[in-house]
Design an enzyme around this catalytic site. Structure first.
Site, short mmCIF file in Angstrom:
data_model
loop_
_atom_site.label_atom_id
_atom_site.label_comp_id
_atom_site.label_asym_id
_atom_site.label_seq_id
_atom_site.Cartn_x
_atom_site.Cartn_y
_atom_site.Cartn_z
N GLU A 53 -22.72 55.75 26.43
CA GLU A 53 -23.17 57.05 26.94
C GLU A 53 -22.00 57.96 27.33
O GLU A 53 -22.13 58.80 28.21
CB GLU A 53 -24.12 56.81 28.12
CG GLU A 53 -25.39 56.12 27.63
CD GLU A 53 -26.44 55.87 28.69
OE1 GLU A 53 -26.07 55.63 29.84
OE2 GLU A 53 -27.63 55.91 28.34
N LYS A 54 -20.86 57.78 26.63
CA LYS A 54 -19.69 58.55 27.03
C LYS A 54 -19.83 60.05 26.72
O LYS A 54 -19.11 60.86 27.29
CB LYS A 54 -18.41 57.98 26.43
CG LYS A 54 -18.35 57.92 24.92
CD LYS A 54 -17.05 57.25 24.49
CE LYS A 54 -16.94 57.14 22.98
NZ LYS A 54 -17.98 56.23 22.42
N PHE A 55 -20.78 60.41 25.84
CA PHE A 55 -20.99 61.84 25.58
C PHE A 55 -22.16 62.41 26.38
O PHE A 55 -22.58 63.53 26.16
CB PHE A 55 -21.20 62.08 24.09
CG PHE A 55 -19.95 61.87 23.28
CD1 PHE A 55 -18.84 62.70 23.46
CD2 PHE A 55 -19.86 60.83 22.37
CE1 PHE A 55 -17.67 62.51 22.74
CE2 PHE A 55 -18.69 60.63 21.64
CZ PHE A 55 -17.59 61.46 21.83
N HIS A 56 -22.70 61.60 27.30
CA HIS A 56 -23.83 62.07 28.13
C HIS A 56 -23.28 62.90 29.28
O HIS A 56 -22.29 62.53 29.89
CB HIS A 56 -24.57 60.85 28.67
CG HIS A 56 -25.93 61.12 29.22
ND1 HIS A 56 -26.13 61.82 30.40
CD2 HIS A 56 -27.16 60.78 28.77
CE1 HIS A 56 -27.43 61.88 30.63
NE2 HIS A 56 -28.08 61.26 29.65
N ASN B 93 -34.42 48.78 36.43
CA ASN B 93 -34.23 50.16 35.96
C ASN B 93 -35.13 50.39 34.76
O ASN B 93 -35.13 49.61 33.81
CB ASN B 93 -32.78 50.39 35.54
CG ASN B 93 -32.51 51.85 35.21
OD1 ASN B 93 -32.67 52.71 36.08
ND2 ASN B 93 -32.13 52.13 33.99
N GLU B 94 -35.89 51.46 34.82
CA GLU B 94 -36.74 51.84 33.68
C GLU B 94 -37.34 50.58 33.04
O GLU B 94 -37.13 50.29 31.86
CB GLU B 94 -35.95 52.65 32.66
CG GLU B 94 -35.53 54.00 33.20
CD GLU B 94 -34.99 54.95 32.14
OE1 GLU B 94 -34.55 54.46 31.09
OE2 GLU B 94 -35.01 56.16 32.38
N GLU C 48 -34.03 60.51 37.67
CA GLU C 48 -32.95 60.76 36.72
C GLU C 48 -33.30 61.99 35.90
O GLU C 48 -34.46 62.18 35.51
CB GLU C 48 -32.80 59.61 35.72
CG GLU C 48 -32.13 58.37 36.22
CD GLU C 48 -31.98 57.36 35.08
OE1 GLU C 48 -31.88 57.77 33.90
OE2 GLU C 48 -31.98 56.16 35.38
N TRP D 22 -28.74 60.59 23.42
CA TRP D 22 -29.64 59.72 22.66
C TRP D 22 -30.65 60.48 21.81
O TRP D 22 -31.52 59.86 21.20
CB TRP D 22 -30.35 58.75 23.60
CG TRP D 22 -30.87 59.35 24.87
CD1 TRP D 22 -30.24 59.36 26.08
CD2 TRP D 22 -32.11 60.04 25.07
NE1 TRP D 22 -31.00 60.01 27.02
CE2 TRP D 22 -32.16 60.44 26.43
CE3 TRP D 22 -33.18 60.38 24.25
CZ2 TRP D 22 -33.24 61.16 26.98
CZ3 TRP D 22 -34.25 61.09 24.79
CH2 TRP D 22 -34.27 61.46 26.14
N ARG E 125 -28.78 46.84 26.00
CA ARG E 125 -29.24 46.51 27.35
C ARG E 125 -30.69 46.03 27.27
O ARG E 125 -31.35 46.20 26.25
CB ARG E 125 -29.10 47.70 28.29
CG ARG E 125 -29.91 48.91 27.90
CD ARG E 125 -29.72 50.06 28.88
NE ARG E 125 -30.54 51.20 28.50
CZ ARG E 125 -30.49 52.38 29.08
NH1 ARG E 125 -29.67 52.60 30.09
NH2 ARG E 125 -31.28 53.35 28.68
C1 GAL Z 1 -32.02 56.34 31.24
C2 GAL Z 1 -31.31 55.22 31.95
C3 GAL Z 1 -29.90 55.57 32.37
C4 GAL Z 1 -29.21 56.31 31.28
C5 GAL Z 1 -29.98 57.55 30.96
C6 GAL Z 1 -29.32 58.43 29.91
O1 GAL Z 1 -32.84 55.80 30.26
O2 GAL Z 1 -32.04 54.78 33.06
O3 GAL Z 1 -29.22 54.38 32.69
O4 GAL Z 1 -29.15 55.48 30.16
O5 GAL Z 1 -31.24 57.19 30.48
O6 GAL Z 1 -30.10 59.55 29.61
#
Ligand code: GAL
Length: 690
Positions: free
Chosen positions: A364-367, A158-159, A316, A324, A120
């Site tokens: 991010e399926k394990f988030h 975003n960010e 968030e 991550w 991204r």
């Molecule tokens: C942020 C982001 C989100 C998601 C999240 C995961 O960096 O804005 O889209 O990726 O982290 O922790």
């Protein structure tokens, strides 16, 4: 802090409660799932949902072909359910058609290699093509939904700068040159600022200047520092361009999510803060750090600083593990509520999560999410419901302000400069020094306001200045004047060394002593003696120092502690200087945290602040308004604690508090107490602990 939208409009997101919200990515799910999602959101008390953050490829599947059907439908569904919307402009990540058609928008790393799509944010922040296409999208979105009654907030991109802050491509090079021309006006001024007489680096023309691409040897520090400044400004300029388009079509407040965290450092958010209508931050517990909870509190305090003390939104965070970090540590039952209340205690009036429903696919399926893969019969869902209940129980805390007696100066620009190449010790990491100072105060139960260099310091009983390598003379003057007026300043090593151009404050005659704080400290440093990685030194008091020692020469200061061993044995390690009506303390080594806390405990007491004697792992923070004080007691330890507290009501349980509040291990309590009297903030601070 003055913001662009009227104060009334800017508060539209707030509604006198602590918001509970999340990102929602409905495009990942079949429409049949949406209905049950919205029903569960309502059950949990979710009131603000961020959508369309990564919407670009869905709503503009081909250039100029827009399809808003799905977005219309989800907005309508949320609206019918009374859930308000934090509407993404949709530009967070470019669709593949754009980079296929225009590969020149792709970002380039310092070594000249391209970063490709597939992740991204694969675009150069200076790319005019990216900007043109992104703003065209924003215009469509803002016109379509700019007066929709469900939209409470605009979420720009975003960010911004999370992955692509530093781009070294030719387009960036040209933008960097334009930025430098504006800053310096003539090339000689740039040569002077960068010290290009060294190593034959003199520039004769702007066209000769490049971004600090990979070099064989250390790069020019001025070039690197200015590139960091340029990159932050460039991203801010991009944010502004989107915000302008949105504001032309809508009166709804506008923000973007900052990243005040331990691993992002490329945006000088002091420069950004007044451009958002409400400050919003993304923060995830960072289990790579030794003290993740301490960093969480620090980041929350810094976010409040950016908001100028006004309420802010945690935009968030995670309900449990992220995906991550190298080891993605899941949260214990209750930890979600505990972390959230820590943020509220420190000024957040909104607690939001990434994301509503855990993804089945993608990176991010394990988030974790509010609604985990395991569904509603799960620890996470029970915690989600509990958080909703707790936030409702403390709704009246909204719009109150955090009380703090101590300020700490924080500077992104100094951070960038301090960690340039060829410094005396690569072990001096700015954020680590700031975190250490913060933890030493936290152990004394002290709440800290984070402020930028040059901020008004009056009203604080103590100001801590950790490792502030770069600052202007005027900014140094503010600290000296504050101290002369009766304040206490604590300054740590590697501070005040360079001016705004990263030029050492030395005098060729040697008659004027180096550094911005020589008069204030009544001491100066003749030579640095950094330590080897595992080396430790002992001070006369028995305290331990690491990373750094230096040969301090006192003028009017008196030593409070000296090095007992190490390269500068016998020389001062901690000094104190009376300055006007105040006092300046200098710490010339990286003290072990217990020793740091003990030293600050003494200095705080001398400054008239009675440090709280809280049990280990307990935080106490007070928010108040003219009617009430809300004492947050946050117990990070595993054991139940009982803390003396003025009589009141504990809001999360509804129980009366008489003289003390009991807080189970891993929990937090919020005690409402009667109106504060006219006594000083310091007295209030003491009372809170009694
Ligand atoms: C942020 C982001 C989100 C998601 C999240 C995961 O960096 O804005 O889209 O990726 O982290 O922790």
């Amino acid at each position: 802090m003055e913001r662009h939208t009227t104060a009334e409009a800017a508060r539209g997101w707030q509604q006198s409660s602590i918001l509970f919200g999340c990102d929602y990515n409905p495009e990942q799910w079949d429409r049949s799932v949406w209905q049950s999602d919205v029903a569960l959101m309502t059950e949990a008390g979710v009131g603000l949902v961020a959508i369309n953050i990564f919407g670009w490829a869905s709503i503009e599947p081909q250039q100029g072909q827009f399809d808003f059907d799905s977005l219309d439908a989800i907005i309508a569904l949320l609206h019918e359910s009374g859930i308000r919307i934090n509407l993404g402009t949709g530009t967070a990540s470019t669709p593949p058609w754009l980079s296929t058609k225009h590969p020149e928008i792709l970002p380039v790393a310092a070594d000249g290699t391209t970063r490709f799509p597939g992740g991204r944010q694969a675009h150069c922040p200076s790319s005019p093509i990216f900007r043109e296409r992104a703003l065209a999208l924003v215009e469509r979105v803002a016109e379509r939904y700019g007066s929709h009654p469900a939209v409470a907030l605009w979420h720009v991109s975003n960010e911004i700068g999370c992955h692509n802050a530093l781009c070294y491509c030719d387009v960036s090079a040209e933008a960097f040159r334009r930025w430098l021309e504006t800053r310096y006006e003539n090339i000689d001024a740039l040569n002077a600022a960068w010290g290009t007489t060294f190593w034959s680096q003199r520039y004769g023309d702007w066209a000769e200047i490049l971004p600090p691409r990979l070099t064989l040897s250390s790069i020019n520090p001025g070039q690197k520092l200015d590139f960091s400044r340029f990159s932050s400004d460039e991203l801010l300029d991009y944010y502004r361009s989107e915000a302008d388009v949105v504001r032309a079509a809508s009166h709804i407040p506008v923000t973007t999510n900052f990243m005040v965290t331990a691993h992002i450092r490329n945006m000088d958010y002091w420069q950004w803060a007044s451009d958002v209508d409400v400050v919003a931050n993304d923060h995830y517990l960072d289990n790579r750090l030794a003290l993740p909870q301490s960093e969480l509190s620090f980041a929350a305090d810094l976010t409040r600083g950016l908001a100028g003390g006004d309420p802010w939104i945690l935009m968030e965070s995670s309900t449990s593990a992220v995906s991550w970090q190298p080891h993605n540590i899941a949260k214990q039952p209750g930890e979600l509520v505990l972390n959230s209340l820590t943020q509220v205690a420190r000024g957040a009036d909104g607690i939001c999560f990434f994301q509503w429903r855990a993804s089945r696919q993608g990176a991010e399926k394990f988030h974790s999410a509010l609604l985990p893969h395991a569904g509603t019969d799960s620890k996470i869902w029970r915690d989600t419901l509990e958080l909703g209940r707790v936030l409702r129980s403390i709704a009246e805390v909204a719009e109150t302000r955090v009380e703090a007696d101590v300020a700490m100066i924080f500077s992104w620009q100094s951070w960038w400069a301090a960690e340039g190449d060829s410094q005396p010790s690569s072990a001096v990491r700015y954020l680590e020094q700031v975190h250490a100072a913060y933890e030493a105060l936290r152990r004394n139960g002290v709440t800290v306001d984070m402020v930028p260099p040059g901020a008004d310091l009056s009203g604080y009983a103590l100001v801590l200045v950790p490792c502030l390598y770069l600052l202007t003379d005027a900014e140094a003057g503010v600290i000296s004047n504050y101290t002369a007026g009766g304040g206490t300043a604590v300054i740590t090593f590697f501070s005040g060394l360079v001016d705004n151009d990263d030029r050492l404050r030395v005098d060729p005659t040697g008659r004027i002593r180096p550094g911005a704080f020589v008069d204030l400290l009544g001491a100066w440093t003749e030579e640095f003696f950094p330590l080897r990685p595992d080396q430790r030194v002992i001070l006369d008091s028995g305290a331990t120092g690491k990373i750094w020692t230096e040969l301090v020469r006192t003028v009017t200061a008196v030593p409070l502690d000296s090095f007992r061993d190490g390269p500068v044995a016998g020389r001062p390690a901690v000094t104190s200087n009376s300055f006007g009506a105040g006092r300046a303390i200098y710490i010339a080594t990286d003290l072990a945290v217990d020793d740091y806390a003990a030293l600050l405990g003494t200095v705080l007491a001398d400054a008239g602040l009675q440090p709280n004697s809280l049990p280990s792992g307990v935080e106490l923070v007070v928010r108040s308004n003219e009617s009430y004080r809300y004492t947050f007691v946050i117990n990070h330890s595993a054991d139940e604690v009982t803390i003396a507290a003025a009589d009141g009501i504990e809001l999360t349980t509804g129980q009366a508090v008489v003289g003390a509040v009991t807080v189970p291990g891993g929990s937090a309590r919020v005690v409402r107490q009667g109106a504060p009297d006219a006594a000083s903030k310091h007295d209030n601070h003491e009372r809170a602990a009694q």
